[in-house]
Scaffold this motif. Sequence first.
Motif, short mmCIF file in Angstrom:
data_model
loop_
_atom_site.label_atom_id
_atom_site.label_comp_id
_atom_site.label_asym_id
_atom_site.label_seq_id
_atom_site.Cartn_x
_atom_site.Cartn_y
_atom_site.Cartn_z
N GLN A 66 -41.50 -42.66 -85.25
CA GLN A 66 -40.27 -42.16 -85.86
C GLN A 66 -40.24 -40.65 -85.69
N ARG A 112 -34.42 -38.22 -90.44
CA ARG A 112 -35.31 -39.16 -89.75
C ARG A 112 -34.52 -40.00 -88.76
N ILE A 158 -39.06 -36.97 -86.76
CA ILE A 158 -38.78 -36.33 -88.05
C ILE A 158 -38.35 -34.89 -87.82
#
Length: 340
Positions: free
Chosen positions: A277, A302, A279
């Motif tokens: 992910q 995010r 960020i």
Amino acid sequence: MPVPPKPAPPVLFGSTNAEREASRRASSLRLSWTDVADADTYDIRFGAADVRQNATKGVFFGGLPANQHQQIRVRGVSAADGAGPWSDPATIATRPDKPAPPFLQSPADRQHDRLILTWNTVNGIATYDLRVNGAEFPAPVQRPYTLDHLPDNTPVRPNVAYVVAIRARDDAVGGVSEWSDNSAQLVTRPPHPAAPGRAPYDLAGWGIVLKWSLSDAFNNGTSAFIRLFRDMDSETNKKLLDGQLDPNGQPIPGGLKESRFVDSKQRMSALKTYRLQLIVPPAATPAPIPDEDGTNPTGENRSFPSPDLALRYPFYLMALRPISVLGHKSKLHSVDGAKR
């Protein structure tokens, strides 16, 4: 003295088109008229029975229904001799109600390359004008509207704030409403990362080496970083990495977006699922945005998680040197038959 004569119909207040358009609101109209002889005051009438006495030019007459044609008359009134005849009617429409700002219906409507906009309808009006960052789209839109490009056809980009406003349009009656208040600032997500890859080597069977790369150009140069998650058995979303590792093997928050990670010391033959992910930290513009549950305790922006990479932890026999069997050197094989 005679009663005042019949005046001309009233008009919208203003000497320019812009001023006259500004005299129309959803629930009020600002009017003007031509004075007539012997009139001390004037009455304004909306429809059949709504009479406003002692009317003044250039003020807004409120309490009117939105997006509706009004039949408006004016008459002069003499203090000594009474009211004169009503003028012929002027047909002037109030604007549609001003809409509330557009919004996103669900977390899935916020993506890295598009925003799926919706809004509350105004009196059943189906078409709306859309304005993004001060530029108006050339044609009306309907909800829901997928914003994936700007009026100049520039594509929507990741991790960028877009200021969005709408106004209701009904050309058959009141034309356009005022633009929505407090134009919504809607932020796209960071780019959707690809699944992590497995390096073509590991630590002699005692660890899985994962690698990934994401260019700064793809994220508009934002100082973002990667989080690495793992699922295994009943464990979900265990965070393994929060940024790039420094030379001592420690995560660097806000570090570069290409790195590797060695997942080791796990049960043999355990099936594990990895995902990434991207960020953007709270200090970076334009974070924060709401998280998928509608909250944002950290202030981060995010991306959606990457697709999963499912791997089974290897189990290999190990040796420091080839084994001599009947005078021949042979490479070891894993239990499952894969050569090492």
